[in-house]
Design a protein around this motif. Structure first.
Motif, PDB file in Angstrom:
ATOM      1  N   LEU A  99     -27.054 -44.044  69.400  1.00  0.00           N
ATOM      2  CA  LEU A  99     -26.920 -45.307  69.879  1.00  0.00           C
ATOM      3  C   LEU A  99     -27.790 -45.645  71.162  1.00  0.00           C
ATOM      4  N   VAL A 100     -28.614 -44.454  71.597  1.00  0.00           N
ATOM      5  CA  VAL A 100     -28.967 -44.668  72.967  1.00  0.00           C
ATOM      6  C   VAL A 100     -28.235 -45.181  74.041  1.00  0.00           C
ATOM      7  N   VAL A 101     -27.132 -44.530  74.067  1.00  0.00           N
ATOM      8  CA  VAL A 101     -26.254 -45.041  75.330  1.00  0.00           C
ATOM      9  C   VAL A 101     -25.582 -43.826  76.008  1.00  0.00           C
ATOM     10  N   ASN A 102     -25.044 -43.975  77.295  1.00  0.00           N
ATOM     11  CA  ASN A 102     -24.444 -43.299  78.202  1.00  0.00           C
ATOM     12  C   ASN A 102     -23.463 -42.465  77.335  1.00  0.00           C
ATOM     13  N   PRO A 103     -23.399 -41.025  77.260  1.00  0.00           N
ATOM     14  CA  PRO A 103     -22.269 -40.427  76.720  1.00  0.00           C
ATOM     15  C   PRO A 103     -20.835 -40.614  77.398  1.00  0.00           C
TER      16      PRO A 103
ATOM     17  N   ALA B 200     -23.855 -40.672  71.286  1.00  0.00           N
ATOM     18  CA  ALA B 200     -24.667 -41.276  72.532  1.00  0.00           C
ATOM     19  C   ALA B 200     -26.191 -41.291  72.034  1.00  0.00           C
ATOM     20  N   LEU B 201     -26.557 -40.187  71.388  1.00  0.00           N
ATOM     21  CA  LEU B 201     -28.055 -39.936  71.105  1.00  0.00           C
ATOM     22  C   LEU B 201     -28.279 -40.994  70.108  1.00  0.00           C
TER      23      LEU B 201
ATOM     24  N   VAL C 123     -24.817 -41.958  85.617  1.00  0.00           N
ATOM     25  CA  VAL C 123     -26.158 -42.691  85.689  1.00  0.00           C
ATOM     26  C   VAL C 123     -25.910 -43.950  86.631  1.00  0.00           C
TER      27      VAL C 123
ATOM     28  N   ARG D 116     -26.903 -49.917  78.441  1.00  0.00           N
ATOM     29  CA  ARG D 116     -26.847 -48.825  77.796  1.00  0.00           C
ATOM     30  C   ARG D 116     -26.724 -47.571  78.519  1.00  0.00           C
ATOM     31  N   LEU D 117     -27.250 -47.207  79.620  1.00  0.00           N
ATOM     32  CA  LEU D 117     -27.415 -45.844  80.344  1.00  0.00           C
ATOM     33  C   LEU D 117     -26.616 -46.012  81.536  1.00  0.00           C
TER      34      LEU D 117
ATOM     35  N   GLU E 279     -34.837 -42.100  75.357  1.00  0.00           N
ATOM     36  CA  GLU E 279     -34.170 -41.102  74.433  1.00  0.00           C
ATOM     37  C   GLU E 279     -34.299 -39.826  75.153  1.00  0.00           C
TER      38      GLU E 279
ATOM     39  N   PHE F 193     -29.804 -36.028  80.117  1.00  0.00           N
ATOM     40  CA  PHE F 193     -28.596 -36.142  80.620  1.00  0.00           C
ATOM     41  C   PHE F 193     -27.387 -35.515  79.684  1.00  0.00           C
ATOM     42  N   CYS F 194     -27.483 -35.641  78.537  1.00  0.00           N
ATOM     43  CA  CYS F 194     -26.527 -35.204  77.434  1.00  0.00           C
ATOM     44  C   CYS F 194     -26.411 -33.288  77.913  1.00  0.00           C
TER      45      CYS F 194
ATOM     46  N   ARG G  95     -21.846 -36.578  72.195  1.00  0.00           N
ATOM     47  CA  ARG G  95     -23.278 -36.390  72.556  1.00  0.00           C
ATOM     48  C   ARG G  95     -24.102 -37.140  71.191  1.00  0.00           C
TER      49      ARG G  95
ATOM     50  N   GLU H 229     -38.418 -46.732  74.147  1.00  0.00           N
ATOM     51  CA  GLU H 229     -37.466 -46.256  73.283  1.00  0.00           C
ATOM     52  C   GLU H 229     -37.362 -44.554  73.447  1.00  0.00           C
TER      53      GLU H 229
ATOM     54  N   LEU I 193     -31.929 -39.612  78.060  1.00  0.00           N
ATOM     55  CA  LEU I 193     -30.563 -39.411  77.662  1.00  0.00           C
ATOM     56  C   LEU I 193     -30.196 -38.120  77.183  1.00  0.00           C
TER      57      LEU I 193
END
Lengths: 303, 130
Positions: free
Chosen positions: B44-48, B41-42, A37, A201-202, A176, A182-183, B38, A172, A179
């Motif tokens: 905490l809402v941060v990049n894995p 990450a979801l 990212v 965060r990202l 989400e 992305f996951c 995963r 938010e 994300l």
């Protein structure tokens, strides 16, 4: 972890754009690895959207070249647009249509379109197919634009300030969803924003752009751990004759001076401690917001 | 677990530190599995990738071990190493506090007084030693 692949998701060399006599983007180099990212930050008018629109093949470049997912942007701009999910700053969605008509229309334009994903997202966002686009709130419009970008399941998602003007709850939800996509793996995300917390965060890596030039381009964690503010108490109102490399901003007030230094290490600190003009040295950690501000202010004050 | 996305501490460090203190406090027990990349990450809402970096750091410190295809597990000897790691973090935090106190011109006696006061307050909340 992220292995540098032979072929990056985005690569630009010397990207340049002029609007009349104004240089909007001046020789920009950029490399974004697949599966990462990238967060793109800069003040208003710095050249973020212009860069993105050139990468999307929506705006001809005056110099340099770029490849996006291995495709030469100059030669095959329409191929780039087909394989990239793009959420522009201004959503140009047919305002007279209903949501379901927009989705049907976009589905015809794409070879790949995951209808069940589109439906799932509509449900998640509580977006009714019957609503007319012009009756959607700003937040709902942004969500619709995101659904249109995600449904073709692109390998690269480019978001140009997608969350500007949205309330924290919608932001938010939006974040989400990005994300989540992305996951699912294998995807690269390029987003520009003013929200530095979202970058933390990202983003794996970040680029700071100012006046069409990239001031810094690297990993967020490295930027945070290697950028320091060094506070000097001076003997007199006089700086050391030789400052270390990588000073991005100098702030002074009487016998106090704060240097913001990139790649700050013990050697640079020692060098300052040894200087005859310096009485006390204090090394301070800096958050991303202050790092960003110091880069920009440092540039502006240097003029 | 909560993340401060405006801190000067990179998020992967914050996550690693959080799990470390979780291990020394017994929230994560030996041979228990950590949340998947995963899932965390979801949550905490941060990049894995950031979570992975945190997990790699914990693995390097020997606090967790990986079982192929399954995930990461808390190592048996983790509690002791986590405590010594946490001790380092605590020392750093104290150093920051002491620096703040000195730059405000507090003499050492007063710093000690403030410290005892804080320690006493903390004891009430957590019920003392753990």
């Amino acid at each position: 972890m992220i292995e540098p692949t032979a072929e990056p998701a985005v690569e630009a060399r010397g990207l340049t754009k002029r609007f009349g006599s104004k240089l909007a983007v001046g020789g920009l180099d950029l490399r974004i690895e697949k599966g990462t990212v990238f967060g793109f930050i800069g003040p208003n008018g710095a050249g973020k959207s212009t860069t993105i629109r050139m990468l999307m093949g929506l705006l001809p470049m005056n110099g340099g070249d770029a490849t996006v997912m291995g495709i030469d942007v100059r030669q095959r701009p329409e191929a780039v647009r087909r394989c990239v999910g793009y959420v522009p700053e201004q959503h140009l969605i047919y305002r007279w249509m209903r949501v379901k008509e927009v989705l049907w229309f976009c589905r015809q334009l794409h070879e790949a379109w995951n209808e069940s994903l589109a439906r799932e997202l509509c449900q998640q966002f509580e977006l009714s197919g019957q609503t007319k686009v012009r009756h959607l709130s700003k937040g709902m419009l942004a969500k619709l634009a995101l659904i249109i970008a995600l449904a073709p399941e692109p390998e690269l998602l480019i978001l140009d300030e997608p969350m500007a003007g949205l309330d924290p709850i919608i932001r938010e939800e939006f974040l989400e969803t990005v994300l989540q996509s992305f996951c699912r793996g294998g995807r690269t995300i390029f987003f520009s924003t003013h929200m530095l917390g979202d970058i933390q965060r990202l983003a794996d890596s970040v680029g700071i752009i100012h006046d069409g030039r990239l001031l810094v381009h690297g990993s967020v964690a490295d930027l945070l751990s290697r950028t320091k503010r060094v506070r000097l108490a001076l003997e007199r109102d006089e700086l050391p004759a030789e400052l270390p490399q990588g000073v991005i901003r100098t702030w002074r007030n009487r016998r106090e001076c704060v240097l913001t230094i990139t790649d700050c290490d013990s050697q640079k600190v020692q060098h300052l401690e040894d200087a005859a003009q310096v009485r006390v040295v204090e090394v301070l950690d800096v958050g991303l917001e202050d790092i960003f501000k110091d880069y920009i202010k440092g540039q502006r004050e240097a003029i | 677990m909560s993340i401060n996305s405006n801190s000067h501490v990179p998020i992967f460090r914050q996550i690693a530190e959080h799990i470390r203190t979780g291990i020394s406090a017994g929230i994560y027990q030996p041979d228990e599995m950590l949340p998947s990349l995963r899932a965390l990450a979801l949550e905490l809402v941060v990049n894995p990738n950031t979570i992975q970096r945190a997990y790699e750091e914990l693995e390097r410190e020997g606090l967790v071990y990986s079982r192929r295809g399954l995930g990461l597990f808390v190592a048996r000897q983790a509690v002791r190493s986590a405590r010594s790691q946490s001790q380092d973090d605590v020392e750093k935090a104290f150093a920051d506090g002491i620096r703040l106190a000195r730059s405000a011109g507090l003499p050492d006696d007063e710093i000690r007084h403030v410290f005892s006061k804080s320690l006493a307050r903390k004891m009430d909340k957590t019920g003392g030693k753990s």
